[in-house]
Design an enzyme around this catalytic site. Structure first.
Site, PDB file in Angstrom:
ATOM      1  N   HIS A 185      -4.205  -1.891  -6.554  1.00  0.00           N
ATOM      2  CA  HIS A 185      -5.590  -2.255  -6.289  1.00  0.00           C
ATOM      3  C   HIS A 185      -6.521  -1.055  -6.204  1.00  0.00           C
ATOM      4  O   HIS A 185      -7.633  -1.169  -5.691  1.00  0.00           O
ATOM      5  CB  HIS A 185      -5.684  -3.052  -4.979  1.00  0.00           C
ATOM      6  CG  HIS A 185      -4.968  -4.366  -5.013  1.00  0.00           C
ATOM      7  ND1 HIS A 185      -4.793  -5.153  -3.898  1.00  0.00           N
ATOM      8  CD2 HIS A 185      -4.375  -5.031  -6.045  1.00  0.00           C
ATOM      9  CE1 HIS A 185      -4.129  -6.247  -4.222  1.00  0.00           C
ATOM     10  NE2 HIS A 185      -3.854  -6.193  -5.521  1.00  0.00           N
ATOM     11  N   ASP A 195       0.843  -1.201   0.000  1.00  0.00           N
ATOM     12  CA  ASP A 195       0.000   0.000   0.000  1.00  0.00           C
ATOM     13  C   ASP A 195       0.876   1.248   0.000  1.00  0.00           C
ATOM     14  O   ASP A 195       1.822   1.348   0.788  1.00  0.00           O
ATOM     15  CB  ASP A 195      -0.873   0.046   1.251  1.00  0.00           C
ATOM     16  CG  ASP A 195      -1.909  -1.058   1.315  1.00  0.00           C
ATOM     17  OD1 ASP A 195      -1.904  -1.937   0.443  1.00  0.00           O
ATOM     18  OD2 ASP A 195      -2.723  -1.026   2.262  1.00  0.00           O
ATOM     19  N   ASP A 208      -0.520  -2.938  -4.580  1.00  0.00           N
ATOM     20  CA  ASP A 208      -1.639  -3.010  -3.638  1.00  0.00           C
ATOM     21  C   ASP A 208      -2.372  -1.671  -3.671  1.00  0.00           C
ATOM     22  O   ASP A 208      -2.298  -0.962  -4.666  1.00  0.00           O
ATOM     23  CB  ASP A 208      -1.136  -3.366  -2.231  1.00  0.00           C
ATOM     24  CG  ASP A 208      -2.154  -4.171  -1.428  1.00  0.00           C
ATOM     25  OD1 ASP A 208      -3.277  -3.677  -1.232  1.00  0.00           O
ATOM     26  OD2 ASP A 208      -1.840  -5.288  -0.989  1.00  0.00           O
ATOM     27  N   ASP A 209      -3.098  -1.329  -2.605  1.00  0.00           N
ATOM     28  CA  ASP A 209      -3.881  -0.097  -2.615  1.00  0.00           C
ATOM     29  C   ASP A 209      -3.001   1.123  -2.829  1.00  0.00           C
ATOM     30  O   ASP A 209      -1.915   1.242  -2.238  1.00  0.00           O
ATOM     31  CB  ASP A 209      -4.640   0.069  -1.294  1.00  0.00           C
ATOM     32  CG  ASP A 209      -5.763  -0.944  -1.121  1.00  0.00           C
ATOM     33  OD1 ASP A 209      -6.233  -1.490  -2.140  1.00  0.00           O
ATOM     34  OD2 ASP A 209      -6.172  -1.169   0.027  1.00  0.00           O
ATOM     35  N   LYS A 266     -14.886  -0.873   1.452  1.00  0.00           N
ATOM     36  CA  LYS A 266     -15.039  -2.231   1.971  1.00  0.00           C
ATOM     37  C   LYS A 266     -15.127  -2.197   3.494  1.00  0.00           C
ATOM     38  O   LYS A 266     -14.354  -1.505   4.165  1.00  0.00           O
ATOM     39  CB  LYS A 266     -13.890  -3.136   1.516  1.00  0.00           C
ATOM     40  CG  LYS A 266     -12.493  -2.574   1.758  1.00  0.00           C
ATOM     41  CD  LYS A 266     -11.408  -3.458   1.172  1.00  0.00           C
ATOM     42  CE  LYS A 266     -10.033  -2.829   1.346  1.00  0.00           C
ATOM     43  NZ  LYS A 266      -8.933  -3.674   0.871  1.00  0.00           N
ATOM     44  N   ARG A 307     -13.094   1.916  -4.367  1.00  0.00           N
ATOM     45  CA  ARG A 307     -13.630   0.847  -3.530  1.00  0.00           C
ATOM     46  C   ARG A 307     -13.944   1.330  -2.114  1.00  0.00           C
ATOM     47  O   ARG A 307     -13.206   2.134  -1.533  1.00  0.00           O
ATOM     48  CB  ARG A 307     -12.617  -0.302  -3.478  1.00  0.00           C
ATOM     49  CG  ARG A 307     -13.038  -1.479  -2.631  1.00  0.00           C
ATOM     50  CD  ARG A 307     -12.248  -2.738  -2.949  1.00  0.00           C
ATOM     51  NE  ARG A 307     -10.824  -2.620  -2.721  1.00  0.00           N
ATOM     52  CZ  ARG A 307     -10.008  -3.668  -2.570  1.00  0.00           C
ATOM     53  NH1 ARG A 307     -10.495  -4.902  -2.635  1.00  0.00           N
ATOM     54  NH2 ARG A 307      -8.730  -3.495  -2.380  1.00  0.00           N
TER      55      ARG A 307
END
Length: 364
Positions: free
Chosen positions: A222, A180, A200-201, A255, A253
């Site tokens: 991501h 991240d 990743d993020d 979540k 996103r």
């Protein structure tokens, strides 16, 4: 008489604090003395010893820290990090275009923080003020952890380059994992004009309020995420504006953790973002557990007031990618969901379940 006077003054002079000759950090041995006596600090090029944090958590209020060379972090063993810590009020950190090299290839095994070699988290940022113009190269795993600031913080002009982690291991998995770029658990944070090249993020907001993520470039990871939101965590007042996301599995996103309670996500606004994603364009899910969806949403975390304004363009790069996937728990997606500023294309339309109150948008 004059020599006698000088002798009388000598004890007074010796009792005065003498300024430190240098306010430059050239090794970890310099840190304590420099922080104790200086507010205008220079970091020279050097190598940080493995298994030890480069710790600037004792900065005086109003300090300025400027890089004057590249800093390399030696390989550590069984050290979880952070590798670099900076803490204080009204701090200015200026990377001046120089590099923090995390020596990632010495750690990467495709497992990130989930096993294998112990990989330290890289940078812990706990300041108010500004943090700018640093190049971060080859972080072992999670790069910026932002939290516990006592006033507003702006991070700008940072470049994070973990593209070397895109090399595949023998199982066909990228060596870089859990990389991240920005993990945020803080209030009054602006991240703007930064570049994130990772696996990743690009952004993960885990708690906090009044957060602006604007005009950043995200590639290879991501996407931009709120969460995952765990029990007792609250996120409110986040604006995602003017960002570009490419070569990403996910786009935008939200979540929340499966069976989490006593938390909330509210007042999330997306404005004028340009997104390319392979798997999911817009994804809101309330079934996240241990890094994966369960397919069964829970309603212990309320998500309210999710807005798409201006023009958010989301394009799927794979034929089976889903433009929109929304999975809300029973009655837990509430408030105003005005999505007239969302345009999607490519891939498949996806699905919206759980009766979120979306207006201004529908799946084809």
């Amino acid at each position: 008489m004059f020599p006698v006077a000088l002798l009388l003054l000598a004890p007074l002079v010796s009792s005065l604090s003498v300024p430190r000759a240098s306010c430059t950090i050239s090794s970890l041995d310099d840190v304590d003395d420099v922080l104790a006596s200086c507010t205008d600090i220079t970091i020279a090029s050097f190598t940080v010893d493995g298994n030890t944090a480069f710790d600037l958590s004792a900065l005086a209020q109003g300090s300025t820290v400027t890089l004057a060379g590249n800093v390399t972090f030696a390989k550590s063993t069984d050290f979880s990090g952070p590798m670099f810590i900076i803490d204080g009020s009204d701090i200015t950190f200026d990377g001046a275009g120089f590099t923090f090299d995390g020596n990632g290839p010495a750690y990467w095994d495709g497992l990130g923080g989930n096993g294998g070699v112990t990989k330290p988290q890289f940078l812990k940022i706990k300041i108010s003020g500004t943090f700018k113009d640093l190049v971060v190269l080859n972080a072992p795993r999670n790069i910026f952890s932002v939290g516990s600031n006592d006033a507003a913080l702006t991070i700008s002009g940072v470049t994070i380059d973990n593209t070397a982690g895109n090399v595949l291991n023998s199982n066909g998995i990228k060596l870089g994992h859990n990389t991240d770029c920005f993990d945020v658990s803080a209030h009054d944070v602006t991240i703007t004009g930064c570049t994130c090249l990772n696996q990743d993020d690009c952004l993960a907001v885990n708690s906090g309020s009044n957060i602006l993520f604007s005009d950043n470039f995200c590639s290879g990871g991501h996407g931009i995420s709120i969460g995952s939101i765990a029990t007792g965590k609250t996120v409110t007042g986040v604006t995602i504006s003017g960002n570009t996301v490419v070569k990403s599995t996910n786009g935008l996103r939200i979540k929340t953790v499966f069976e989490a309670t006593n938390g909330s996500v509210s007042d999330i606004t997306y404005t004028d973002n340009d997104v390319e994603a392979s798997d999911f364009g817009v994804i809101i899910e309330q079934d996240y557990e241990n890094g994966s969806p369960t397919g069964v949403p829970t309603n212990g975390i309320e998500i309210s007031n999710v807005i798409y304004s201006g023009k958010n363009s989301v394009r799927m790069t794979e034929d089976d990618g889903l433009q929109v996937f929304v999975l809300c728990g029973d009655g837990s997606c509430t408030g105003t969901w005005d999505w007239k500023g969302l345009a999607v294309s490519g891939g498949e339309s996806g699905s919206i379940t759980g009766d979120p109150p979306i207006v201004g948008f529908s799946l084809d």
